[in-house]
Design a protein around this motif. Structure first.
Motif, PDB file in Angstrom:
ATOM      1  N   TRP A  54       0.989  -1.523   0.010  1.00 38.36           N
ATOM      2  CA  TRP A  54      -0.031  -0.169  -0.090  1.00 38.36           C
ATOM      3  C   TRP A  54       0.651   1.497  -0.159  1.00 38.36           C
ATOM      4  O   TRP A  54       2.346   1.133   0.673  1.00 38.36           O
ATOM      5  N   LEU A  64       0.067   7.459  -6.400  1.00 39.79           N
ATOM      6  CA  LEU A  64       1.411   7.149  -7.737  1.00 39.79           C
ATOM      7  C   LEU A  64       2.498   7.818  -8.053  1.00 39.79           C
ATOM      8  O   LEU A  64       3.795   7.566  -7.651  1.00 39.79           O
ATOM      9  N   ASP A  67       4.673   7.631  -4.663  1.00 40.06           N
ATOM     10  CA  ASP A  67       4.729   6.103  -3.934  1.00 40.06           C
ATOM     11  C   ASP A  67       5.287   5.566  -5.213  1.00 40.06           C
ATOM     12  O   ASP A  67       6.488   5.214  -5.232  1.00 40.06           O
ATOM     13  N   TYR A  68       3.864   5.556  -5.807  1.00 39.17           N
ATOM     14  CA  TYR A  68       4.761   4.319  -6.521  1.00 39.17           C
ATOM     15  C   TYR A  68       5.575   4.065  -8.065  1.00 39.17           C
ATOM     16  O   TYR A  68       7.028   3.768  -8.277  1.00 39.17           O
ATOM     17  N   ARG A  69       5.399   5.587  -8.386  1.00 38.37           N
ATOM     18  CA  ARG A  69       6.425   6.408 -10.110  1.00 38.37           C
ATOM     19  C   ARG A  69       6.701   7.936  -8.295  1.00 38.37           C
ATOM     20  O   ARG A  69       6.679   8.570  -9.729  1.00 38.37           O
ATOM     21  N   TYR A  71      10.357   8.488  -8.294  1.00 39.44           N
ATOM     22  CA  TYR A  71      10.792   8.840  -8.731  1.00 39.44           C
ATOM     23  C   TYR A  71      10.783   9.222  -9.967  1.00 39.44           C
ATOM     24  O   TYR A  71      11.767  10.198 -10.498  1.00 39.44           O
ATOM     25  N   THR A  73       8.413  11.544 -10.316  1.00 39.46           N
ATOM     26  CA  THR A  73       7.515  12.889 -10.318  1.00 39.46           C
ATOM     27  C   THR A  73       9.120  14.388  -9.976  1.00 39.46           C
ATOM     28  O   THR A  73       8.455  14.723  -9.810  1.00 39.46           O
ATOM     29  N   LEU A 201      13.405   7.493  -2.448  1.00 41.72           N
ATOM     30  CA  LEU A 201      12.206   7.966  -2.119  1.00 41.72           C
ATOM     31  C   LEU A 201      11.267   6.759  -1.355  1.00 41.72           C
ATOM     32  O   LEU A 201      10.139   6.353  -1.998  1.00 41.72           O
ATOM     33  N   GLN A 202      11.765   5.790  -0.601  1.00 46.31           N
ATOM     34  CA  GLN A 202      10.673   4.772  -0.617  1.00 46.31           C
ATOM     35  C   GLN A 202      10.107   5.308   1.269  1.00 46.31           C
ATOM     36  O   GLN A 202      10.205   6.342   1.511  1.00 46.31           O
ATOM     37  N   ASN A 203       8.778   5.050   0.730  1.00 46.33           N
ATOM     38  CA  ASN A 203       7.413   5.544   1.590  1.00 46.33           C
ATOM     39  C   ASN A 203       7.228   5.264   2.482  1.00 46.33           C
ATOM     40  O   ASN A 203       7.756   4.629   3.642  1.00 46.33           O
TER      41      ASN A 203
END
Lengths: 256, 124, 479, 519
Positions: A54, A64, A67-69, A71, A73, A201-203
């Motif tokens: 999640w 997105l 988090d997911y993408r 890098y 952004t 950038l890990q959340n």
């Protein structure tokens, strides 16, 4: 290329190019369904049962974005920064803002009120972006409007009165960027220091990468980990960037 | 021979729009028109992303309402990935416009025109 | 004996000469001569083992990639020995000769002070690169190595002509570069093609007939300036500084013959009669133009074209005797043409740059030594004993007659033999015009430098030696 | 796995990112010396980090995938650090460092250098991203980052009329190219439902992903997508017939930037194209996408011959070198288009060698232009007597550029010829145009060299300072050393081609190297 030759070339080019593209699109499915990867994001973005996957953000687009993408952004923000640099590089060196003053008290007070109101809405749109539509870029655009409105309504001479000048705008923009970059680097530094696995950038923590930012501010209010602070950074960056662009593009050239 | 169905018509719209934009960007001699064409090409592609991520029927935005089951949500919301691409591309498009505008203004300062036919200090 | 010294000594000398040369002024030429002298000494010392029928090899690994095993091995067998000997000895002689000549030439170019010093160091550094290229090319064992050295020759001679040549030196240098570079590319494509077919890059593996052989013949014939591909040679060799002409004209272009002998014989065998015809045309054309040429250096350049024709004829015969003749003639031609060019240079210095034969006259009385050298050189080339030109031409023609199968071929060879008279003709004509006849009063004459005459004499003596001791050539070649 | 080694390439990217805005901050408050110091330190650090990554990939752990944000593909963005990308990233770092040292003195008279250094950093970041990334959309973002910074650096001396013209020309065409690429990503999204390069080839081979399913459209559209991608990169890499912006942009930019544009930017474009074609579309084995390779060969021939022919008629030194770039890019694309392991490794080596050679030539051209105050080739007459050391370096660079043995570019040109000859079919005939272009190029280069070495000694405005000579010397010595030790170079080329052409290995690496269970 003038006259009918130009038109003929245009028609031919457009016809052939579009027929090639249409040929490619003929094999595409009919519209109206979401591809499995999209459903994956929708299913997992705020799914308490499966916290490995999640993003702790009910807004899937925001999840997105940072988090997911995230890098993507990050560098999208840097592309925007290049846009600001473009304007600054070409139009800097112009006259500095000087205070012209002379506004009545009522005008000043109203301007401040409107200014604060718009700024507040910018903050709100940024901070609540994990639950509602919005985000750092949108908030930043609105923030810029606060300044641009003042320029349009009250002339640039009023900006120094509100403690705004180019240099400060640059600094604020860089602080915003530094916040984003700092949040990106923290997991890397953590990994170097502790020797464990963590990615830039890990959340949220995952089974294969245990590092994570706190999901909640205090006890219950959702922060989405790094999403809200990083959105704030982007808001400042974008808002100040637009302000700089607008200031520079509307200024007269210095006579020298 | 494949025939386009009604559900594919938006694709054809995108194809024509993209072709016109590429033509204009390549062959129009006005720098500003070139820039607009490129920007519109970005929009054509954005349109392509959006139509591919759209869900027919009672679709909702990709923000999960409080208390909704994720699997229900996943079956009715539109594709967030397509939206994500478009949001990113819009920001990038802004940066492109800022860069090209700055350059075009400077070209105008130097040459007094933005017609490529009249700007020929360099031979290409 | 380690062959790497042949490459290593010039390689190390180059930076030393380049960076310290400015201090020594013109004397740096003596330092530069060390490398070719050492090379000559080493090749001479290799004679005993070569005479015993051994092959000298030195090995070192370099590259191993995709089955492309490129060693930096060096080897010397009979052909290489003769080639290396003539290259190193002529280079050494020319290097000593050029000490005075370049002094004169650099003054002519108007270089003063610091520039003058730098010009000396530049000349000798590039000269050593040139020498390195030639000696390296003939002792290489694989084509990559060969190509590297082959290109070194090109680039260094281009620079030498460009910087120190006469006339329109820059344009001529460029023309020279273009022609020779095309030759180099043809050769390179041939090598690559050969590798594709046989999977080997060793020079020894060039045995079978393939497209590669034809490409190599074409490439090396450009280098040898065979008729039709010769247009660059009179320009380049005529306008190069004379010491460089003395090396270029006999020694460098002969490396083309080396390449064909080593790598492209099957294609020559396939086209034997056509190549013989081509050789005949080259001989006659070079000779006839030399006969009408008035410029001394151009005359010598055309004479070189003619003699390359003889070497081509020997190659075309595809006989053992013919090949021996080719190598022998390379040696002879190197010595004698060097004598001629160097003498021409001496005359140019004495006469303040006069190069036209018709402007000279009655020089024999004024400078008997130069006249003697000129006469002996031309006689030797024409094949008069006691110069080695006699032996080599005899062997080439014998080989060609042996290899001639049908009457047409025989007629071609006979024509070539008959064309020897051309050499005598243009030689005699040049000597008559320049040395005899009425002396011209308008010519001011300097005294010849003795230091320049010694290397010429040495070359002439070597030519005599190889007349009296022909086994020095044919025993290493396996006779 | 040592975390430093794993994080090294990402750290290099993030350092350049930090540098890009810290430069501006320092430039506003502390003056240009501190900006230069910061840039120097950070670019030196990137060399260190890239070499660490290279060591890790070659000697210790082998190729690996870095999962941005911890997300495995196709959920997140994978960064593939393998033997194709790691050496190129080191080349990027080295050239950026050399040009950094060079620009300290080169830009002494320019104002506002903070923007210059800032944009340089962003361009470097973009290059790292492009080399490593395994995601189609991320390539779009990175192309924009690299392209926009390059577009802005071309007219850095904005007072010069022609440089602004070159900038707008380059800007329009480069952004158009990137937007066409964006169109193709949208089509890929529609067809594959995923942006991960590895998933594209896997799905073409019948793989059904637990995240993104299978294929959603008829693969007969594949040639169109491939052609669009090749077209966009052909504009970006200035392959004939879309080359016309390159000579303008590369000749009008400051020389330190020309060195990067000509030595790195176009080559990075080609490297990314190779990655997409070979690993994404399995162009080596799939007939539908092999059209991309055939296009590359055709365009490459046109490029090499046209570029070389135009070199013969140039009178401006930087334009001549820029046309030489077009020629060499043509040769590189031929090598890639042939598609054999030999061809790809030759193209890869040519990319690396050409980067160093072209960067050093542009840097020296900058010295000459400063010294003579003119860009005309005729003005260089006699410069060798005024600046003998620089001319010697230039001679070495030129000799390398024309493929003179044993300098580094000879080996890659040799391998390119070899690869074309060994490819079979009609490919061996390509030797002819290639040789024509090589001969033309050497004639043009030698003509320039001849002018440098002719004429009387001339007066010069200024002599190059030590850092400038040092930075050029680094590059030239790399050319000479790699030329003398081609073994090392060949090994890099072989392994890079192996990693690039091994599609199943790439797919396994990207999709299966992270240990997780799909939800």
């Amino acid at each position: 290329m003038s006259g009918w030759r130009g038109s003929l070339l245009g028609v031919l080019f457009v016809a052939s190019m579009s027929s090639i593209l249409v040929y490619a699109f003929l094999g595409y499915p009919e519209l109206g369904f979401v591809r499995p990867l999209g459903e994956f994001y929708l299913f997992n973005t705020y799914n308490f049962e499966n916290q490995d996957w999640w993003s702790a953000s009910p807004n899937a687009v925001t999840g997105l974005l940072w988090d997911y993408r995230g890098y993507d952004t990050l560098y999208e923000t840097m592309v925007f920064y290049v846009g600001i640099v473009a304007v600054a590089m070409f139009f800097e060196g112009h006259a500095k803002l000087t205070k012209t003053g002379g506004m009545t008290v009522i005008v000043r007070a109203t301007a401040r009120m409107v200014f604060v109101f718009i700024l507040t809405s910018a903050f709100a749109i940024t901070i609540f972006s994990i639950k509602t539509p919005g985000g750092g870029f949108q908030g930043g655009s609105i923030m810029a409007i606060a300044y641009i409105a003042i320029i349009v309504a009250l002339s640039k001479g009023f900006l120094p009165e509100m403690n705004i000048d180019l240099e400060k705008a640059h600094i604020a923009k860089i602080i915003g960027l530094a916040l984003i970059a700092g949040l990106t680097i923290v997991p890397v530094v953590y990994s170097l220091a502790s020797g464990s696995v963590a990615y830039a950038l890990q959340n949220q923590p995952k089974a294969w990468a245990p590092f994570g930012y706190p999901t909640y501010l205090g006890l219950t209010s959702l922060s989405g980990g790094l999403i809200i602070p990083i959105q704030l950074g982007e808001m400042v960056h974008v808002g100040m960037g637009f302000t700089i662009m607008f200031l520079l593009l509307t200024m007269k050239e210095r006579e020298d | 021979m494949m025939i386009a169905t009604a559900g594919q018509l938006p694709y054809i719209l995108v194809a024509i729009m993209a072709s016109i934009c590429i033509y204009a960007a390549l062959f129009k001699s006005n720098l500003f028109k070139k820039m607009l064409a490129i920007f519109l090409l970005t929009d054509a592609v954005n349109l392509l992303f959006i139509i591919q991520g759209y869900r027919l029927g009672n679709s909702i935005p990709p923000i999960i309402p409080p208390g909704m089951d994720p699997s229900d949500f996943a079956s009715i919301a539109v594709d967030p990935l397509a939206h994500y691409f478009v949001v990113t591309a819009v920001v990038i498009g802004l940066a492109e416009v800022a860069t090209l505008t700055a350059l075009i203004i400077y070209t105008y300062k130097h040459y007094g025109t933005i017609e490529t036919k009249k700007i020929k200090e360099l031979r290409g | 004996m380690n062959l790497f010294y042949l490459v290593l000594i010039p390689l190390l000398s180059i930076p030393i000469i380049y960076f310290t040369g400015a201090r020594l002024n013109g004397k740096v030429g003596y330092a530069a001569a060390i490398a070719p002298l050492a090379g000559a000494a080493q090749t001479a010392l290799l004679y005993p083992s070569l005479l015993a029928g051994e092959k000298v090899v030195s090995e070192i690994g370099w590259i191993n990639y995709l089955g492309l095993d490129i060693n930096f091995n060096l080897s010397i067998d009979g052909i290489s020995l003769i080639y290396a000997l003539s290259i190193s000895s002529v280079s050494a002689a020319v290097c000593l000769y050029s000490v005075k000549y370049m002094d004169h030439r650099i003054s002519e170019l108007g270089l003063e002070g610091q520039e003058r010093m730098r010009a000396f160091s530049r000349f000798y550094a590039v000269y050593l690169v040139f020498y390195l290229g030639m000696i390296g090319a003939v002792i290489s064992t694989n084509v990559i190595q060969f190509y590297i050295f082959y290109e070194l020759i090109l680039i260094s001679t281009w620079l030498l002509i460009h910087m120190f040549g006469y006339g329109e030196k820059e344009r001529i240098a460029l023309v020279y570069f273009i022609w020779t570079h095309i030759s180099g590319m043809l050769v390179l494509i041939g090598f690559v093609y050969h590798y594709m077919e046989s999977g080997s890059i060793s020079i020894e593996s060039f045995q079978g007939l393939s497209v590669a052989s034809y490409l190599l013949v074409a490439g090396f014939c450009v280098k040898m300036a065979a008729f039709g591909l010769h247009t660059w040679l009179p320009l380049a060799h005529g306008e190069a500084p004379t010491p460089i002409s003395a090396l270029l004209s006999p020694v460098t272009i002969g490396i083309g013959a080396y390449g064909i002998l080593r790598m492209a014989l099957p294609a020559v065998a396939d086209l034997s009669i056509w190549i013989a015809l081509w050789a005949l045309v080259t001989i006659v054309y070079g000779g006839l133009v030399a006969l009408t040429e008035d410029d001394m250096k151009r005359l010598l350049a055309y004479s070189s074209i003619s003699h390359m024709g003889y070497m081509l004829l020997g190659i075309a015969s595809i006989t053992y005797v013919g090949s021996v003749g080719v190598v022998y003639h390379y040696l002879t031609h190197a010595f004698l043409k060097a004598v001629l060019f160097m003498t021409a240079g001496v005359l140019m210095m004495q006469l303040h740059g006069v190069r036209r034969v018709s402007m000279m006259g009655g020089l024999a009385a004024k400078t008997p030594v130069a006249a003697f050298f000129l006469a002996s050189g031309f006689l030797g080339l024409a094949g008069f004993p006691p110069f080695s030109g006699f032996n080599s031409k005899l062997i080439i023609l014998t080989g060609a007659f042996l290899g001639a199968g049908d009457p047409t071929y025989l007629a071609i060879v006979a024509g070539a033999a008959f064309s020897s008279i051309l050499t005598i003709a243009y030689g005699a004509e040049a000597i008559r015009k320049s040395m005899f006849g009425p002396a011209r009063d308008d010519l001011k004459m300097e005294k010849a430098e003795v230091t320049m005459l010694i290397p010429i004499a040495a070359m002439l003596i070597l030519s005599l030696v190889f007349f009296f001791l022909p086994w020095l050539v044919w025993v290493p070649l396996g006779g | 796995m040592n975390p430093l080694l794993v994080q090294a390439p990402i750290l290099a990217m993030l350092l350049t990112l930090l540098g890009s805005f810290l430069c501006v901050l320092l430039g506003m408050f502390a003056g240009r010396r501190s900006v230069e110091l910061l840039s120097g330190v950070l670019t030196a650090a990137t060399i260190l980090l890239s070499s660490l990554a290279l060591i890790n990939v070659y000697l210790l752990d082998g190729p690996y995938v870095y999962f941005m944000g911890g997300w495995p593909p196709p959920v997140g963005i994978p960064y593939v650090i393998d033997r194709f990308s790691a050496p190129l990233s080191l080349v990027v770092s080295v050239i950026f460092f050399a040009t950094m040292v060079y620009s300290v003195r080169y830009l002494e008279k320019d104002r506002d250098v903070k923007w210059y250094y800032s944009l340089r950093f962003l361009m470097q970041t973009g290059m790292y991203g492009l080399l490593f990334t395994g995601d189609m959309f991320h390539i779009f973002v990175m192309l924009e980052l690299m392209g926009l910074s390059a577009i802005l650096l071309v007219p850095f001396r904005k007072e010069v009329k022609a440089s602004v013209e070159a900038g707008i020309k380059y800007g329009i065409y480069d952004i158009l190219a990137i937007t066409i690429y964006y169109l193709s990503t949208a089509m890929i999204f529609g067809m594959f439902g995923s942006m991960t390069i590895a998933e594209i080839s896997a799905k073409l081979g019948g793989y059904v992903s637990p995240f993104s399913g299978g294929i959603f459209a008829d693969p007969s559209a594949l040639p169109v997508i491939v052609a669009l991608i090749v077209w966009s990169f052909a504009i970006g890499a200035a392959i004939v017939p879309q080359h016309f912006w390159l000579p303008d942009a590369h000749s009008m930019a400051p020389s330190s930037i020309s060195a990067i544009l000509s030595g790195l930017l176009v080559q990075v474009n080609i490297a990314v194209l190779a990655r997409i074609l070979f690993d994404g579309f399995a162009a080596g084995s799939l007939p539908g996408s092999a059209v991309g390779l055939q296009l590359l060969v055709i365009l490459g021939i046109a490029s090499s011959v046209v570029g070389a022919a135009f070199m013969l008629v140039q009178s401006d030194i930087k334009r001549l070198i820029a046309y030489s770039t077009i020629t060499n890019l043509g040769l590189i694309t031929i090598g890639l288009g042939v598609g054999t392991p030999l061809g790809v490794s030759a193209a890869y080596l040519h990319i690396i060698n050409h980067a160093f050679v072209k960067a050093s030539l542009f840097m020296i051209a900058g010295v000459f232009i400063h010294a003579t105050g003119s860009r005309e080739i005729g003005a260089l007459r006699g410069i060798s007597k005024a600046l003998p050391g620089t001319s010697l370096l230039y001679t070495l660079g030129t000799l390398a550029a024309i493929g003179f043995p044993p300098l580094s570019m000879f080996w890659s040109k040799l391998l390119l010829l070899l690869s074309v000859l060994s490819a079979g079919g009609v490919y061996p005939y390509l030797v002819l145009p290639m040789v024509v272009s090589i001969v033309f190029e050497s004639i043009a280069q030698i003509r320039l060299l001849a002018i440098i070495y002719s004429g009387e000694k001339r007066a010069v405005n200024c002599r190059p300072s030590l850092p400038v000579i040092l930075s050029i010397g680094i590059m030239i010595s790399i050319i000479v050393v790699t030329g003398l030790m081609p073994n090392l170079l060949f090994e890099f080329g072989r392994l890079a081609a192996e990693d690039l052409l091994n599609v199943s290995g790439y797919v396994d690496l990207v999709l299966k190297s992270l240990n997780y269970t799909a939800p």
